[in-house]
Design an enzyme around this catalytic site. Structure first.
Site, PDB file in Angstrom:
ATOM      1  N   GLY A 179      86.483  64.847 115.844  1.00  0.00           N
ATOM      2  CA  GLY A 179      85.187  65.365 115.387  1.00  0.00           C
ATOM      3  C   GLY A 179      84.058  64.370 115.591  1.00  0.00           C
ATOM      4  N   GLY A 180      84.405  63.101 115.860  1.00  0.00           N
ATOM      5  CA  GLY A 180      83.388  62.098 116.207  1.00  0.00           C
ATOM      6  C   GLY A 180      82.382  61.845 115.097  1.00  0.00           C
ATOM      7  CG  HIS A 236      60.839  94.151 103.645  1.00  0.00           C
ATOM      8  ND1 HIS A 236      59.910  93.136 103.774  1.00  0.00           N
ATOM      9  CD2 HIS A 236      60.674  94.675 102.395  1.00  0.00           C
ATOM     10  CE1 HIS A 236      59.198  93.052 102.652  1.00  0.00           C
ATOM     11  NE2 HIS A 236      59.653  93.972 101.795  1.00  0.00           N
ATOM     12  CB  ALA A 293      76.303  68.103 117.161  1.00  0.00           C
ATOM     13  CD  GLU A 314      58.354  55.172 111.846  1.00  0.00           C
ATOM     14  OE1 GLU A 314      59.493  55.566 111.566  1.00  0.00           O
ATOM     15  OE2 GLU A 314      58.060  54.638 112.947  1.00  0.00           O
ATOM     16  CB  CYS A 351      79.059  65.708 114.963  1.00  0.00           C
ATOM     17  SG  CYS A 351      78.621  67.307 114.328  1.00  0.00           S
ATOM     18  CG  ASP A 391      74.841  61.226 120.748  1.00  0.00           C
ATOM     19  OD1 ASP A 391      74.379  62.360 120.958  1.00  0.00           O
ATOM     20  OD2 ASP A 391      75.009  60.759 119.602  1.00  0.00           O
TER      21      ASP A 391
HETATM   22  C1  LIG Z   1      73.479  60.786 109.812  1.00  0.00           C
HETATM   23  C2  LIG Z   1      73.494  61.653 111.041  1.00  0.00           C
HETATM   24  C3  LIG Z   1      73.127  62.979 110.949  1.00  0.00           C
HETATM   25  C4  LIG Z   1      73.135  63.783 112.071  1.00  0.00           C
HETATM   26  N1  LIG Z   1      72.778  65.091 111.936  1.00  0.00           N
HETATM   27  C5  LIG Z   1      72.774  65.899 113.016  1.00  0.00           C
HETATM   28  C6  LIG Z   1      72.445  67.280 112.889  1.00  0.00           C
HETATM   29  O1  LIG Z   1      72.129  67.765 111.800  1.00  0.00           O
HETATM   30  N2  LIG Z   1      72.483  68.060 113.990  1.00  0.00           N
HETATM   31  C7  LIG Z   1      72.817  67.557 115.223  1.00  0.00           C
HETATM   32  O2  LIG Z   1      72.834  68.301 116.198  1.00  0.00           O
HETATM   33  N3  LIG Z   1      73.146  66.246 115.379  1.00  0.00           N
HETATM   34  C8  LIG Z   1      73.136  65.418 114.307  1.00  0.00           C
HETATM   35  N4  LIG Z   1      73.500  64.106 114.449  1.00  0.00           N
HETATM   36  C9  LIG Z   1      73.810  63.605 115.819  1.00  0.00           C
HETATM   37  C10 LIG Z   1      75.224  63.988 116.234  1.00  0.00           C
HETATM   38  O3  LIG Z   1      76.143  63.463 115.312  1.00  0.00           O
HETATM   39  C11 LIG Z   1      75.509  63.441 117.641  1.00  0.00           C
HETATM   40  O4  LIG Z   1      74.504  63.874 118.521  1.00  0.00           O
HETATM   41  C12 LIG Z   1      76.858  63.950 118.145  1.00  0.00           C
HETATM   42  O5  LIG Z   1      77.903  63.537 117.297  1.00  0.00           O
HETATM   43  C13 LIG Z   1      77.115  63.437 119.563  1.00  0.00           C
HETATM   44  O6  LIG Z   1      78.348  63.893 120.003  1.00  0.00           O
HETATM   45  P1  LIG Z   1      79.195  63.105 121.096  1.00  0.00           P
HETATM   46  O7  LIG Z   1      80.411  63.928 121.336  1.00  0.00           O
HETATM   47  O8  LIG Z   1      78.338  62.736 122.226  1.00  0.00           O
HETATM   48  O9  LIG Z   1      79.586  61.716 120.390  1.00  0.00           O
HETATM   49  P2  LIG Z   1      80.264  61.330 119.015  1.00  0.00           P
HETATM   50  O10 LIG Z   1      80.210  62.420 118.036  1.00  0.00           O
HETATM   51  O11 LIG Z   1      79.668  60.015 118.638  1.00  0.00           O
HETATM   52  O12 LIG Z   1      81.794  61.128 119.400  1.00  0.00           O
HETATM   53  C14 LIG Z   1      82.212  60.119 120.272  1.00  0.00           C
HETATM   54  C15 LIG Z   1      83.660  59.793 119.978  1.00  0.00           C
HETATM   55  O13 LIG Z   1      84.148  58.921 120.994  1.00  0.00           O
HETATM   56  C16 LIG Z   1      85.046  57.990 120.414  1.00  0.00           C
HETATM   57  N5  LIG Z   1      85.137  56.843 121.327  1.00  0.00           N
HETATM   58  C17 LIG Z   1      84.146  55.957 121.660  1.00  0.00           C
HETATM   59  N6  LIG Z   1      84.598  55.068 122.566  1.00  0.00           N
HETATM   60  C18 LIG Z   1      85.893  55.390 122.807  1.00  0.00           C
HETATM   61  C19 LIG Z   1      86.887  54.835 123.663  1.00  0.00           C
HETATM   62  N7  LIG Z   1      86.630  53.803 124.473  1.00  0.00           N
HETATM   63  N8  LIG Z   1      88.112  55.393 123.652  1.00  0.00           N
HETATM   64  C20 LIG Z   1      88.388  56.457 122.861  1.00  0.00           C
HETATM   65  N9  LIG Z   1      87.483  57.028 122.038  1.00  0.00           N
HETATM   66  C21 LIG Z   1      86.246  56.506 122.022  1.00  0.00           C
HETATM   67  C22 LIG Z   1      84.387  57.669 119.071  1.00  0.00           C
HETATM   68  O14 LIG Z   1      85.325  57.141 118.159  1.00  0.00           O
HETATM   69  C23 LIG Z   1      83.858  59.045 118.663  1.00  0.00           C
HETATM   70  O15 LIG Z   1      84.776  59.730 117.849  1.00  0.00           O
HETATM   71  C24 LIG Z   1      73.528  63.259 113.341  1.00  0.00           C
HETATM   72  C25 LIG Z   1      73.918  61.923 113.439  1.00  0.00           C
HETATM   73  C26 LIG Z   1      73.901  61.121 112.310  1.00  0.00           C
HETATM   74  C27 LIG Z   1      74.330  59.686 112.443  1.00  0.00           C
END
Ligand SMILES: Cc1cc2nc3c(=O)[nH]c(=O)nc-3n(C[C@H](O)[C@H](O)[C@H](O)COP(=O)(O)OP(=O)(O)OC[C@H]3O[C@@H](n4cnc5c(N)ncnc54)[C@H](O)[C@@H]3O)c2cc1C
Length: 475
Positions: free
Chosen positions: A44-45, A451, A327, A209, A47, A318
Site C-alpha cells: 500500500g506504500g 434535490h 495516489a 510559510e 498512501c 511520485d
Molecule cells: C500525509 C500525506 C497525505 C497524503 N494525502 C494524499 C491524498 O489525500 N490524496 C492523494 O492522492 N495523495 C496523497 N498523498 C500522496 C500519496 O501518498 C502519494 O502520491 C502516493 O503514495 C504515491 O504512490 P507511489 O506508488 O508512487 O509511491 P508510494 O506510495 O510512496 O510507494 C512506494 C513504495 O515503494 C517501496 N520501495 C521504495 N524503494 C524500494 C526498493 N528499492 N525496493 C522495494 N521497494 C521499494 C516503498 O517502501 C513504498 O512502499 C499523501 C501523502 C502524504 C505523505
C-alpha cells in the site's frame, strides 16, 4: 553471485507496492503477464500506510469531535473528549484492513510477492536484499520493469526527524497525544490538512510559510476561503518566513524563523511539524546500472506510455517528473504502464487529472483555470455558484465556498473546474468525468441533479456560465 543468491526470471518486475506499483502489478497479472512485485516495507506504500488513508481517518475523527462540540446554534450541547490513542488505534485498524486487502488482491490475481529491497544489477536484472540478518538475497531477471518506488519526506537544515520534538507527517499521524502548541512549517496541502486537524483536536497551531500565502498552486480566491476558515479555527499564520532552527526551553521548545530581510521571529511550541514537500526515491536503487539517469531533483522522465529512456523500464507515481504527487495519478500511470507492457495502445492523458485537499472546507480541482484556458488560446467562459445559495449546503451548516466551471465559449466544452466547499473532493468527480467525456456546459446544465444535494451547485455553475442560473444572479 553472492552466497545464498538464487536467480529467477519474470516477465514483469514491479518495484514498490504503493498505489502506483500494486495497481500496475494487478493489472498486468489480469492481462496474463507473469508479474513479480517487490516491496521493502509495507503493502500500500505511503498512501495506505503513512499518507492519504491515515490522514483522512484522523481528519474524520477531528471533524466529528469538532462538529459535535460546536453545534450550539442547532441546540446540540456537547463537550467531546478525544482519546487520541483510541483514535490512533481505530485509524491503524482502517490501515491494516486496507493493506491486508492489497496483499490478498495481489495474491488472488496471481502476482508473485517478494519482500525485500531491489537494486539494479543491469538493465535486465535486480538484486533483492531480504530484510533482517542472514535473510540473504536473490536475483530477479526481467523482460520489463516498472519503477514505483515513490517519495520520501524532505528534511530541512536544523530540523532532524530523529529528534523527538520534530515531527514528519508520518510522526504526526502516529501521535497518541495532542500537543498543546504545534508549529507547522509549510502551508502546502499536507501542512494545512494537518494544521486543521490538530487545531480541531485542541492544539494551538501556528503555521510558518516561506511564500506569501497557503496552498501554492491553487488560485488565490480558492486559498482565501481555506485561510479564512483556518483563522476562524484559531490557526496563526505567518508568511514570508523560513524556519531556521529550534532549541529546547524550560517549557517546550522555541522554533526560530527568518524573513528574506534577515528578521528573526520565535514561536513557542511542544512539537514542530515539518511539511515542506517530498522528494522521489530514485537514489537508493543503483539506477545507473540499468542505464537510467534521474534529473537533479531525482525525478525520472517518461513518455506518455510511462517508458523511461530505457524502453523496457517504465516509471510511475511520485518518481515521475511533471505529474502531481498524488495516489490516483500513480495508479493511473501504473495501469497505463501495465497495459502497454501487455501490448495495448494506451497513453497517459493529463487533461482531466483531479486533485483534492482535505482542509476545511475541502478543495477539488480539475483541468484548466480561467488563466490556463486563456494561455492555451481558448476564450474561456466561467460560471460560478456560491454554496451559500445551495439549500443542501445550508442544511449541513457548511456554506462557505463555491463551484466554478471553466469552459470554451465557442464550443461549450468544459475545460476545468475549481471547487472549494463541503465535499469538494467528491463533487469534483462529476467535472472530471465531464472533461473526460468531452461534455459541454449544456450537458452538465441539462443533467437532472437530485434535490437537495451539493451536486446541484455543479449544475448551477454550468447554468451560470450559460447565463441561465436560477438560484444565483447571472453574470
Ligand atoms: C500525509 C500525506 C497525505 C497524503 N494525502 C494524499 C491524498 O489525500 N490524496 C492523494 O492522492 N495523495 C496523497 N498523498 C500522496 C500519496 O501518498 C502519494 O502520491 C502516493 O503514495 C504515491 O504512490 P507511489 O506508488 O508512487 O509511491 P508510494 O506510495 O510512496 O510507494 C512506494 C513504495 O515503494 C517501496 N520501495 C521504495 N524503494 C524500494 C526498493 N528499492 N525496493 C522495494 N521497494 C521499494 C516503498 O517502501 C513504498 O512502499 C499523501 C501523502 C502524504 C505523505
Amino acid at each position: 553471485m553472492v552466497v545464498g543468491d538464487i536467480a529467477t526470471g519474470t516477465d514483469l518486475l514491479v518495484i514498490g507496492a504503493g498505489p502506483g506499483g500494486y495497481v500496475a502489478a494487478i493489472r498486468a497479472a489480469q492481462k496474463g503477464i507473469d508479474t513479480t512485485l517487490v516491496e521493502k516495507d509495507a503493502y500500500g506504500g505511503t498512501c495506505l500506510n503513512y499518507g492519504c488513508i491515515p490522514s483522512k481517518a484522523l481528519i474524520t475523527g477531528a471533524n466529528l469531535a469538532h462538529e459535535a462540540g460546536h453545534a450550539e446554534e442547532m441546540g446540540i450541547h456537547a463537550d467531546p473528549v478525544v482519546d487520541m490513542s483510541q483514535l490512533r488505534d481505530w485509524k491503524n485498524g482502517v490501515v491494516d484492513q486496507l493493506t491486508g486487502g492489497v496483499e490478498k488482491l495481489c495474491k488472488a490475481n496471481g502476482v508473485n510477492l517478494i519482500e525485500g529491497t531491489a537494486r539494479f544489477k543491469d538493465e535486465n536484472a535486480v538484486r533483492i536484499a531480504h530484510g533482517g540478518e542472514g535473510q540473504g538475497s536473490e536475483t530477479i531477471e526481467f523482460e520489463h520493469c516498472i519503477i514505483a518506488t515513490g517519495s520520501r519526506v524532505i528534511q530541512i537544515p536544523g530540523f532532524d526527524f530523529g529528534d523527538e520534538p520534530v515531527w514528519s507527517s508520518r510522526d504526526a499521524l502516529e501521535a497518541d497525544t495532542v500537543p498543546e502548541r504545534l508549529v507547522v512549517v509549510g502551508g502546502g496541502y499536507i501542512g494545512m490538512e494537518l494544521s486543521t486537524t490538530f487545531a480541531k483536536l485542541g492544539a494551538d497551531v501556528t503555521v510558518v510559510e516561506m511564500l506569501d500565502d497557503i496552498l501554492p498552486g491553487y488560485e488565490s480566491d480558492v486559498a482565501r476561503v481555506v485561510r479564512k476558515r483556518a483563522e476562524d479555527l484559531g490557526i496563526d499564520m505567518h508568511f514570508g518566513e523560513g524556519a531556521s532552527g529550534w532549541r529546547e526551553e524550560d517549557d517546550g521548545i522555541m522554533v526560530t524563523t527568518e524573513t528574506e530581510d534577515g528578521e528573526e521571529n520565535e514561536y513557542r511550541a511542544d512539537k514542530v511539524l515539518v511539511a515542506v514537500g517530498r522528494s522521489p526515491v530514485t537514489d537508493t536503487m543503483d539506477i545507473e546500472s540499468a542505464g537510467l539517469e534521474a534529473d537533479e531533483r531525482g525525478f525520472l522522465s517518461v513518455d506518455d506510455r510511462r517508458r523511461t529512456d530505457v524502453e523496457h523500464i517504465y516509471a510511475v507515481g511520485d518518481v515521475v517528473e511533471d505529474t502531481p504527487m498524488l495516489a490516483h495519478v500513480a495508479s493511473k500511470e501504473g495501469i497505463v504502464a501495465a497495459e502497454h507492457v501487455a501490448g495495448e495502445p494506451v497513453a497517459f492523458d493529463s487533461q482531466a487529472v483531479p486533485a483534492a485537499v482535505f482542509t476545511d472546507p475541502e478543495i477539488g480541482t480539475v483541468g484548466m483555470t480561467e488563466a490556463d484556458a486563456e494561455e492555451a488560446g481558448f476564450t474561456p467562459v466561467v460560471g460560478q455558484m456560491p454554496f451559500r445559495a445551495s439549500g443542501r449546503a445550508l442544511t449541513t451548516n457548511h456554506a462557505d465556498g463555491f463551484v466554478r466551471v471553466v469552459a470554451d465559449e465557442e464550443s461549450g466544452f468544459v475545460l476545468g473546474a475549481q471547487i472549494v466547499g463541503p465535499e469538494a473532493s467528491e463533487l469534483i468527480a462529476e467535472l472530471a468525468f465531464a472533461i473526460e467525456m468531452g461534455a459541454t456546459l449544456e450537458d452538465v446544465a441539462s443533467t437532472i441533479h437530485t434535490h437537495p444535494t451539493l451536486a446541484e451547485a455543479v449544475m448551477e455553475a454550468a447554468e451560470n456560465a450559460l447565463g441561465q442560473a436560477i438560484h444565483t444572479l447571472n453574470r
